[in-house]
Structure formats: C-alpha cells, structure tokens
Scaffold this active site. Structure first.
Site, PDB file in Angstrom:
ATOM      1  N   ASP A 151     -53.237 -28.438  10.546  1.00 20.54           N
ATOM      2  CA  ASP A 151     -54.042 -28.959   9.521  1.00 20.54           C
ATOM      3  C   ASP A 151     -55.521 -28.464  10.050  1.00 20.54           C
ATOM      4  O   ASP A 151     -56.273 -28.649   9.214  1.00 20.54           O
ATOM      5  CB  ASP A 151     -54.002 -30.397   9.862  1.00 20.54           C
ATOM      6  CG  ASP A 151     -52.556 -30.778   9.648  1.00 20.54           C
ATOM      7  OD1 ASP A 151     -52.067 -30.025   8.724  1.00 20.54           O
ATOM      8  OD2 ASP A 151     -51.918 -31.725   9.950  1.00 20.54           O
ATOM      9  N   HIS A 179     -49.550 -36.473  10.389  1.00 17.56           N
ATOM     10  CA  HIS A 179     -49.462 -35.075   9.901  1.00 17.56           C
ATOM     11  C   HIS A 179     -48.517 -35.303   8.268  1.00 17.56           C
ATOM     12  O   HIS A 179     -47.466 -34.346   8.126  1.00 17.56           O
ATOM     13  CB  HIS A 179     -48.193 -34.076  11.170  1.00 17.56           C
ATOM     14  CG  HIS A 179     -48.149 -32.725  10.312  1.00 17.56           C
ATOM     15  ND1 HIS A 179     -49.388 -31.397  10.059  1.00 17.56           N
ATOM     16  CD2 HIS A 179     -46.717 -31.905  10.461  1.00 17.56           C
ATOM     17  CE1 HIS A 179     -48.563 -30.271   9.552  1.00 17.56           C
ATOM     18  NE2 HIS A 179     -46.969 -30.892   9.768  1.00 17.56           N
TER      19      HIS A 179
HETATM   20  P1  NAI Z   1     -35.510 -23.365  10.290  1.00 22.70           P
HETATM   21  O1  NAI Z   1     -34.090 -23.900   9.713  1.00 22.70           O
HETATM   22  O2  NAI Z   1     -35.890 -21.508   9.688  1.00 22.70           O
HETATM   23  O3  NAI Z   1     -35.979 -23.558  12.124  1.00 22.70           O
HETATM   24  C1  NAI Z   1     -35.207 -24.847  12.195  1.00 22.70           C
HETATM   25  C2  NAI Z   1     -34.030 -24.151  13.181  1.00 22.70           C
HETATM   26  O4  NAI Z   1     -34.092 -25.347  14.357  1.00 22.70           O
HETATM   27  C3  NAI Z   1     -33.077 -23.519  13.086  1.00 22.70           C
HETATM   28  O5  NAI Z   1     -33.013 -22.015  14.113  1.00 22.70           O
HETATM   29  C4  NAI Z   1     -31.742 -23.856  13.608  1.00 22.70           C
HETATM   30  O6  NAI Z   1     -30.459 -23.444  13.544  1.00 22.70           O
HETATM   31  C5  NAI Z   1     -31.892 -25.053  14.677  1.00 22.70           C
HETATM   32  N1  NAI Z   1     -31.854 -26.551  14.971  1.00 22.70           N
HETATM   33  C6  NAI Z   1     -31.271 -27.499  14.469  1.00 22.70           C
HETATM   34  N2  NAI Z   1     -30.590 -27.618  14.893  1.00 22.70           N
HETATM   35  C7  NAI Z   1     -30.486 -27.811  15.966  1.00 22.70           C
HETATM   36  C8  NAI Z   1     -30.605 -28.276  17.558  1.00 22.70           C
HETATM   37  N3  NAI Z   1     -29.632 -29.585  17.684  1.00 22.70           N
HETATM   38  N4  NAI Z   1     -30.748 -27.930  18.535  1.00 22.70           N
HETATM   39  C9  NAI Z   1     -31.822 -26.869  18.224  1.00 22.70           C
HETATM   40  N5  NAI Z   1     -31.436 -25.840  17.737  1.00 22.70           N
HETATM   41  C10 NAI Z   1     -31.085 -26.643  16.327  1.00 22.70           C
HETATM   42  O7  NAI Z   1     -36.689 -24.104   9.862  1.00 22.70           O
HETATM   43  P2  NAI Z   1     -38.581 -24.274  10.842  1.00 22.70           P
HETATM   44  O8  NAI Z   1     -39.192 -23.503   9.287  1.00 22.70           O
HETATM   45  O9  NAI Z   1     -38.557 -23.380  11.519  1.00 22.70           O
HETATM   46  O10 NAI Z   1     -38.988 -25.806  10.638  1.00 22.70           O
HETATM   47  C11 NAI Z   1     -38.848 -26.340  11.538  1.00 22.70           C
HETATM   48  C12 NAI Z   1     -39.367 -27.399  11.484  1.00 22.70           C
HETATM   49  O11 NAI Z   1     -40.801 -27.474  11.620  1.00 22.70           O
HETATM   50  C13 NAI Z   1     -39.355 -28.119  10.314  1.00 22.70           C
HETATM   51  O12 NAI Z   1     -38.660 -29.362  10.767  1.00 22.70           O
HETATM   52  C14 NAI Z   1     -40.477 -27.958  10.096  1.00 22.70           C
HETATM   53  O13 NAI Z   1     -41.272 -29.207   8.618  1.00 22.70           O
HETATM   54  C15 NAI Z   1     -40.886 -28.497  11.014  1.00 22.70           C
HETATM   55  N6  NAI Z   1     -43.149 -27.867  10.791  1.00 22.70           N
HETATM   56  C16 NAI Z   1     -43.939 -28.026  11.067  1.00 22.70           C
HETATM   57  C17 NAI Z   1     -45.592 -27.583  11.039  1.00 22.70           C
HETATM   58  C18 NAI Z   1     -46.197 -28.304  11.112  1.00 22.70           C
HETATM   59  O14 NAI Z   1     -47.279 -28.295  11.138  1.00 22.70           O
HETATM   60  N7  NAI Z   1     -45.849 -29.790  13.432  1.00 22.70           N
HETATM   61  C19 NAI Z   1     -45.633 -26.786  10.493  1.00 22.70           C
HETATM   62  C20 NAI Z   1     -44.240 -26.231   9.352  1.00 22.70           C
HETATM   63  C21 NAI Z   1     -43.161 -26.762   9.562  1.00 22.70           C
END
Ligand code: NAI
Length: 318
Positions: A151, A179
């Site tokens: 942000d 957030h």
């Molecule tokens: P993605 O789907 O590309 O990657 C998530 C990964 O987590 C996958 O590789 C999946 O296999 C893994 N995963 C699922 N369950 C798991 C478990 N029990 N143990 C270990 N790994 C596990 O998603 P992406 O785009 O990488 O986003 C991840 C998270 O980050 C989402 O919740 C998203 O909303 C959040 N996010 C947060 C932001 C922030 O500013 N804090 C900004 C953008 C996204």
C-alpha cells in the site's frame, strides 16, 4: 546471518519473493515450503550465485518441521488469491485455515521467529496468527507483522504520477489502518516531501491507493493478483520506520496509538524496527487532516469487524 523461510514459495508471490531473498546478502540459508513444486523452484534458484544456501520442502516426511526448525524469519504468502469481483474477505474461508495450520507449525518449531503475513485477508489472518501463538504461549507482538508495504509502494507511485515526480521513490506517504479497500488510509497530508494534491484529484487518488489491487486482479483477468509488485514490497526497504499491521497492545507505544483510535487492537502504523522486532509504534494521528479523520473513522469500523472475525475463527473453528 539470517535463516529465512517462505511458506507458499511456489506461488505467484512466493517465487519472485524467493528470488529476491536468494540474492539478499543478509540471508545465509533460505528454505522454501509449499504443497506443490518447491523442489523445482529451489533447484532453479540454487543455480544463482549468491550466499544463501537453498532447500525446498513439501509436506511429506515432516517437511513443515524441517523447513521451520531454527528459522529466524518466516514470510507467509501461502493461500488463494482473488479473482475479478472478489474482495479480500472472500478469501477468508480457505486462507484462515491455511494460516492457522502454518502458524501452528511456527509455534511448535520456531516460536521466536519473526513472522510476516502476506496471505489475505491480512486484516483477519494476522489476528488469527496472534491467537494461535497465544494458545501456544509463545505470542510476542513485537515479532508478528501483517505486510502492508504494498500500500505504501502504491501510494508513492500513484502520488508521484499526480504531482509529476519522475522518480516515485522520492515520495514517501505513510499508509495506516488495514489492508483492504476502505480500511487502507493514506495520510497524504504527511507525505515526505510535502505534496500538493489538487483538490479535484484527492478523492480519485485515495480511491486508487485503496483499490489499486483491483486494477491488477482485473488486468490479469482471473489468472492471479498482484504478485510481482507484492514480492518487491515484501523484500522490505532499508529504512528504520515502516508501516506494518501489528497488535498494538503488545508493542511499545502501541497502547497510546490504540487509545487515539478508540481502542482498536490491530492497526497498521509507522513502526520503528530494530534487531529484536518492533522498537516503537509511532502515533501520526494528532497531525492528520480533517479529510483523513473521516477516512480513518470508516477504516476503524470495517477493520474492527475483520479483526473480530479472525479472532472468533481462531478461538472456535476446529
Ligand atoms: P498463488 O495461488 O499464486 O500462490 C499461493 C501458493 O500457496 C500456492 O503455490 C499454493 O500451492 C500455496 N499453498 C496453498 N496452501 C498451502 C499450504 N497449506 N501450505 C503451504 N503452501 C500452500 O497466490 P499468490 O498470488 O501468490 O497470493 C498469495 C496470497 O497473498 C493470497 O492470499 C493473496 O491474496 C495475498 N496477497 C497479499 C498482498 C499483500 O499486500 N499483503 C498482495 C497480493 C496478494
């Protein structure tokens, strides 16, 4: 030298974040964990000539325990991201359980580690993490952070566009609150250096900072959310003061900030960081504008519900 862990390392954020951490000269060991593909990601990154020794783990054969034992810092981007039309709160059902499972591992295998939570909805997943750590008697609020840096990064970039500054790194805008959507409160009146935002552009700029993630979700059209800019933000910057989402009653200076906000427990505020975690939560609120006070009131209302939802889940869900 630091032993760092990424949980969810094979994902859209996890992979570029692991790449950036592999090249960070402060890290001596980097362990990657995911439910899929970590051996491949680790093998690929291991060819990069840098200090950090890298290993990838899957859940089988006590993978989570091996990943976490002895870790100094754990970053968690595990969980599903948004699709167009979804809010971050829509992710709660799945990501709440994932964060609870992973933080239980942290409580057991590396209870003193710094924990950085990226998984959304951050407004609820950080309270869940706090409850899990409390239940294991290892909660230290000075070591638990919700990552809201994206942000701040967006606020700098979008504000620079409006004021015509070519190098957006020169503009720093504190962003407080939570957030997601209207819980994100950019304090443009405290921007450094001071920025004159034309009155007819203010609402639009605030809205873009609050809902900037939607632009990326829509542009990726169902194939992911903000991953590259998030990975950039999560590698951290070198400043000593960073806005981050913390448990206010548990950090120095936090009680005063919580009181100024009507008693809310979790909030992103500019936090002074030291080698042992939070040194002090700072209180920017006496200096903010009347416009920002209104944004803050909306944020506090929404955020209180998100926090209560996380705490309730951690205390009751089986
Ligand atoms: P993605 O789907 O590309 O990657 C998530 C990964 O987590 C996958 O590789 C999946 O296999 C893994 N995963 C699922 N369950 C798991 C478990 N029990 N143990 C270990 N790994 C596990 O998603 P992406 O785009 O990488 O986003 C991840 C998270 O980050 C989402 O919740 C998203 O909303 C959040 N996010 C947060 C932001 C922030 O500013 N804090 C900004 C953008 C996204």
């Amino acid at each position: 030298m630091v032993k760092a862990v990424v949980l969810g390392a094979a994902g859209g954020i996890g992979q570029p974040l692991s790449l950036l951490l592999k090249t960070c000269s402060l890290i001596s060991e980097l362990r990657l964990y995911d439910v899929v593909n970590t051996p491949g990601v680790a093998s690929d990154l291991s060819h990069i000539s840098s200090l950090a020794k890298i290993t990838g783990y899957l859940p089988a054969n006590d993978g989570l325990e091996k990943t976490l034992t002895g870790a100094d810092i754990v970053v968690i981007p595990a969980g599903i991201p948004r699709k167009p039309g979804m809010t971050r709160d829509d992710l709660f059902k799945i990501n709440a359980g994932i964060v609870r499972e992973l933080v239980t591992g942290i409580a057991k295998f590396c209870p003193k580690a710094f924990v950085l939570i990226i998984s959304n909805p951050v407004n609820s997943t950080v309270p869940i993490a706090a409850e899990v750590l409390k239940a294991h008697n290892v909660f230290d609020a000075t070591r638990l952070f919700g990552v809201t840096t994206l942000d701040v990064v967006r606020a700098s970039t979008f504000t620079a566009e409006i004021v015509g500054e070519k190098d957006s790194r020169k503009i720093v805008v504190p962003v407080v609150g939570g957030h997601s959507g209207e819980t994100i409160v950019p304090l443009l009146s405290l921007a450094q250096p001071a920025c004159k935002i034309p009155a007819d552009k203010l609402d639009g700029l605030v809205h873009r900072i609050q809902f900037g993630g939607d632009e990326v979700v829509a542009a990726k059209d169902g194939s992911g959310s903000a991953t590259l800019s998030m990975a950039f933000a999560a590698q951290g910057e070198k400043g000593i003061i960073e806005p981050t989402f913390v448990y206010l009653p548990g950090v120095p200076g936090g009680e005063e900030v919580s009181k100024a906000l009507g008693g809310i427990d979790f909030f992103a505020v500019p936090v002074e960081l030291g080698p042992n975690g939070v040194v002090k939560a700072t209180n920017p609120f006496p200096a903010i504008s009347d416009y920002e006070k209104k944004l803050l009131a909306v944020a506090i209302k929404d955020l209180s519900g998100n926090i209560a939802k996380g705490v309730e889940f951690a205390k009751t869900a089986k």
